[in-house]
Design an enzyme around this catalytic site. Structure first.
Site, mmCIF file in Angstrom:
data_model
loop_
_atom_site.group_PDB
_atom_site.id
_atom_site.type_symbol
_atom_site.label_atom_id
_atom_site.label_comp_id
_atom_site.label_asym_id
_atom_site.label_seq_id
_atom_site.Cartn_x
_atom_site.Cartn_y
_atom_site.Cartn_z
ATOM 1 N N CYS A 1 -11.426 2.771 -28.730
ATOM 2 C CA CYS A 1 -13.769 3.714 -29.226
ATOM 3 C C CYS A 1 -13.843 3.719 -27.366
ATOM 4 O O CYS A 1 -15.360 2.744 -27.043
ATOM 5 C CB CYS A 1 -13.669 2.990 -30.153
ATOM 6 S SG CYS A 1 -12.895 3.592 -31.713
ATOM 7 N N TYR B 1 1.386 -2.205 -12.199
ATOM 8 C CA TYR B 1 0.416 -1.919 -12.430
ATOM 9 C C TYR B 1 -0.209 -1.468 -14.341
ATOM 10 O O TYR B 1 -0.766 -0.758 -14.174
ATOM 11 C CB TYR B 1 -1.280 -1.440 -12.082
ATOM 12 C CG TYR B 1 -0.692 -2.169 -10.449
ATOM 13 C CD1 TYR B 1 -1.268 -3.343 -10.271
ATOM 14 C CD2 TYR B 1 -0.090 -1.076 -9.024
ATOM 15 C CE1 TYR B 1 -0.813 -3.920 -9.149
ATOM 16 C CE2 TYR B 1 -0.189 -1.759 -7.909
ATOM 17 C CZ TYR B 1 -0.002 -3.560 -7.891
ATOM 18 O OH TYR B 1 0.105 -3.711 -6.412
ATOM 19 N N GLY C 1 0.827 -0.841 0.123
ATOM 20 C CA GLY C 1 -0.167 0.009 -0.235
ATOM 21 C C GLY C 1 0.827 1.010 -0.003
ATOM 22 O O GLY C 1 0.454 2.624 0.003
#
Ligand code: ADP
Ligand code: ASP
Ligand code: MG
Length: 866
Positions: A816, A846, A710
């Site tokens: 899109c 990530y 974290g």
């Protein structure tokens, strides 16, 4: 609103206790007063408080402290010493005043502690400080006159005010006629010095304005004199978004209007006395709050012209709040019940602050700064009220208030704030009818440590719009210690940029990972002595070179799927299973079997799995992931605790889980919690550890406590680097309290985010209806974080590095979807054009692992740099 008369000669400067307690500050006072008078071609009135701490002593004496005589002696000695330090003669300067102070102890009124006597005792502090200050400034060659504030400020009686309020917390007349002004101006010296805090009572005696009232004295003089401005000089460089001594990340409020400043002051920001805004507001006199020690800082400006910026401006706290809860049956049916109640408060001279009501209950709060809420007064009030309802007094409470324009429209951004209060016992919530504040009343003991957390949440959620530079200035920490030096990112050097441009040649989008940066972060974590076991959460970035780098740095690896476990052992075939954790979420049970077969440590977070697949878990050592009932993190989607989260065993199920494990002949050997990701307040983990240790004590077989990860990194330019030192210190403290457990951590982002850059190429640049969009060949397909979490990543044009970044552009991808945006209003070079290579920063965590084939676009390439 009337504007202050132009051409007025006066400016009022008020100096608080700490500003008048040292010689060099008096030099500053003299310099500032002269400069302000010169600037305006006129005159300055200096209003002073007592030396710091003196009013506290006088209060104790006025309250009849047993050692009153000793306290008076100490005050005499302190003032004599200070006059000596100013190279003046104490007898000549203060002789008479000190004699008067001593005489007050022998006064006939002392025994009964008559209120007029108390006021006179309290007034001595300001009389002494102003007298010695005037003498010193004169000794320095300044033309300074001394005025007794009681000759100019008249206390007025407010309806229903208690005797105490009429003497010791007075309001003063705000109007003066020209004759008053002319008489004031007739005092000969160009600079005048007078006392804050004190005024003339209607009976000719002394009255005081209440603690901190010197600010109000200055504001009253400012209004009466139609001054050009009132400057409150104190020991902080302005009004902040929270008390900076409690919340070091509090931001300077550069500009406020009277109404917001009033609200912040009223709800607890001691830096400005709440009654000081009124006199300036009605006369349109601008105010400023400034720092005597650092007079060149701009401070806070308060006036009627500040533009209205919606959002939370401050969070403040008041202690010593008394709640009176009144219970009755069928209250709404009985006409006049409220009137009966409030009549009784009136009778006891008590002014009510907050009100909450339910069908059979009314709860009100009393603020000690506005009321004498002694046990005696409360007992009498309770007795009186008990004739019409059941009374309960709840004290001491703390009122925590969010202040800002448009609180109602901000409620949706306050979910984390509500969640934080959800863990406390909230006695009362009140939303002001002017839509400027939202107040929570909780037990005083529960309020400790809460403000820094709430403040961080307000910024994180966007409820406090700190990016608006017209209102928000630098943080207290930044002012104290300077802007934190951020080492340049690895890719900013000339060589690195050239290499990146070459690496972009074979094709983009491409991720590049800089292994020395990974190593540097690993080493920083290794230096944290309290941590015994370090794991890298490979879900952040599973590139083999990164796994090998971190393994070589001594990190174990934490996996959340069988795929990750297999990838780990494929990459590092010799890795000891003990260095691998398996912490899945809702994984198929076959993955647990596979993990046990590999011999890695398995973490489980529910009882159901134990019951359904007893053979899988029979005789196993397990780590237990608990849910402490709350979450945290940079975005709602990464919060991994609390009822709304799918992770973790709730506290009430721990016993059942432990029974089940025992019945299977297994043991719980680790306790784990991970509340969320991207947490930037280091104290968070200390609290978590304490809770986990308490759980571990109850379980009995635990050897390791795993705090999860974290830890955040500074994504935005203004973000502070994660305070590893504070984090380490918190862990060390708590480790010392529970030395028997090994402490494990499993960060991901912190280790790899800054090592990664995403290289993309500009496809098209389009101007549409006033917005310039720079399109890239990789967007949410290559880097999902902005679309998914509104995450912020720096975007830089590598091809035009030397150019200025002068045009605000929205940076978008080729997918899109409307959410395919990497950044809004980013300043980029004006010449940015197709084929330019752009770098998206801090994309090492990530990034690639979340990339996808959406729209059937290819996955990014990956490269590493040594
Ligand atoms: P003075 O003696 O100069 O009147 P005070 O002690 O009354 O000074 O007020 C200054 C103090 O107010 C600061 O030292 C700070 O601790 C406190 N304070 C509380 N809330 C705030 C806030 N929101 N902004 C600035 N200071 C605050
Ligand atoms: N000296 C008084 C106090 O400490 C008044 C003031 O400083 O305003 O409360
Ligand atoms: Mg003050």
């Amino acid at each position: 609103m009337p504007s202050p008369s132009t051409g007025t000669p006066w400016v009022v400067l008020k100096f608080g206790g700490t500003s008048v307690s040292q010689r060099h500050r008096w030099d500053t006072i003299g310099r500032l007063a002269r400069k302000r008078a010169d600037d305006g071609g006129g005159r300055a009135l200096v209003v002073v408080s007592a030396l710091s701490g003196v009013t506290n002593e006088l209060t104790a004496i006025a309250d009849g402290a047993d050692d009153g005589a000793a306290r008076v002696d100490a005050l005499v000695a302190r003032h004599r010493d200070f006059v000596q330090a100013l190279d003046l003669d104490p007898d000549a300067v203060l002789g008479e005043r000190l004699t008067a102070l001593q005489a007050l102890l022998a006064d006939a009124r002392a025994a009964a502690r008559m209120l007029d006597w108390q006021a006179e005792v309290l007034a001595q502090g300001e009389l002494l400080s102003s007298t010695l200050g005037a003498a010193y400034l004169r000794s320095q060659g300044l033309d300074v006159g001394w005025a007794d504030a009681r000759d100019w400020l008249d206390a007025i009686e407010l309806p229903n005010q208690s005797e105490w309020g009429r003497r010791l917390s007075v309001s003063c007349r705000r109007e003066a006629d020209d004759a008053w002004r002319a008489r004031f101006a007739a005092q000969p010296a160009r600079l005048l010095i007078t006392q804050g805090f004190i005024a003339r009572h209607g009976d000719g005696g002394t009255a005081v304005l209440g603690r901190g009232g010197s600010d109000t004295s200055a504001a009253l003089f400012g209004g009466l004199l139609r001054a050009r401005g009132v400057e409150i000089w104190t020991d902080v460089p302005g009004m902040f978004t929270a008390n900076p001594r409690e919340v070091p990340d509090a931001r300077l409020l550069a500009r406020l209007d009277y109404a917001e400043a009033q609200e912040i002051a009223t709800t607890g920001a001691k830096v400005l006395h709440p009654r000081s805004l009124g006199p300036c507001r009605v006369t349109g006199v601008p105010m400023a709050i400034l720092d005597t020690e650092r007079p060149d800082l701009p401070g806070t400006r308060i006036d009627g012209d500040a533009s209205e910026v919606p959002g939370v401006k401050a969070i403040s706290r008041r202690n010593g709040i008394v709640l009176v809860s009144m219970e009755t049956v069928g209250m709404w049916q009985s006409v006049g019940f409220m009137a009966d109640i409030f009549e009784r408060f009136r009778r006891h001279g008590l002014s009510v602050d907050l009100i909450g009501s339910a069908e059979t209950n009314v709860t009100v709060s009393l603020d000690p700064s506005e009321n004498l809420v002694s046990t005696d007064v409360l007992a009498k009030l309770s007795e009186d009220l008990s004739q019409i309802c059941r009374v309960k007094v709840i004290a001491p409470c703390a009122a925590i208030t969010l202040v800002g324009r448009g609180m109602r429209s901000l409620l949706h951004k306050l979910s984390e704030v509500w969640a934080t209060f959800g863990q406390e016992r909230v006695h009362l919530i009140s939303q002001s009818s002017n839509d400027l504040n939202l107040t929570f009343v909780i037990d005083e003991a529960d309020a400790d440590g809460l403000l820094p957390e709430l403040h961080a949440q307000l910024i994180e959620s966007g409820a406090m719009p700190v990016a608006d530079a017209t209102v928000f200035g630098p943080s207290w920490n930044e002012i104290q210690f300077g802007k934190p030096e951020r080492a340049p990112a690895w890719w900013q050097g000339d060589d690195a940029r050239e290499r990146l441009l070459t690496l972009a040649q074979p094709g983009t989008p491409a991720y590049v990972y800089h292994l020395p940066t990974v190593r540097a972060r690993a080493q920083a974590l290794k230096a944290v002595a309290a941590v015994d076991r370090r794991f890298y959460a490979i879900k952040a970035n599973a590139h083999p070179a990164i796994l090998r780098t971190l393994e070589a740095e001594g990190f174990g690896l934490e996996c959340v799927s069988q795929g990750e476990i297999e990838h780990v052992f494929d990459t590092l075939p010799g890795l000891a299973p003990a260095r691998v954790l398996f912490t899945p979420s809702f994984a198929p049970h076959t993955e647990y079997d596979a993990a046990f077969a590999r011999g890695v440590t398995v973490t489980l977070d529910n009882v159901e799995a134990l019951r359904r697949w007893p053979e899988t878990f029979r005789g196993r050592d397990l780590w237990l992931r608990v849910d402490l009932g709350r979450g945290d993190g940079h975005h709602a989607k990464v919060v991994t605790g609390g009822a709304a989260s799918k992770f973790g065993l709730p506290l009430e199920a721990i016993n059942a889980f432990a029974r089940e494990v025992r019945a299977l002949g297994g043991r719980i050997t680790g306790i784990h919690a991970h509340l969320g990701s991207g947490i930037d307040h280091p104290k968070h983990w200390r609290g978590v550890y304490a809770e986990l240790a308490a759980i571990a004590d109850g379980v009995g077989t635990v050897d390791t406590i795993d705090l999860g990860g974290g830890l955040t990194i500074p994504y935005k330019p203004e973000d502070l680097p994660f305070d590893l030192e504070a984090w380490a210190q918190g862990l060390a403290e708590i480790k010392a309290a529970w030395p028997r457990y090994r402490l494990a951590i499993e960060p991901g982002r912190f280790l790899v985010a800054e090592s990664g850059a995403l290289l993309v190429r500009v496809t098209q640049v389009v101007d549409k209806l006033g917005t310039r969009r720079v399109g890239l060949d990789g967007g949410m397909n290559a880097l999902m974080r902005p679309a998914m979490y509104d995450a912020w990543h720096g975007v830089h044009n590598l091809s035009r590095w030397g150019d200025g970044n002068e045009v605000a552009c929205d940076v978008v991808g080729p997918i899109c979807e409307s959410s395919d945006v990497l950044g809004l209003k980013r300043k980029l070079p004006a010449a940015t054009a197709p084929d330019d290579v752009m770098l998206v920063a801090d994309a090492g965590a990530y990034g690639y692992v979340m990339a996808n084939h959406y729209n059937l676009r290819g996955l990014p390439r990956e490269d590493v740099l040594e």
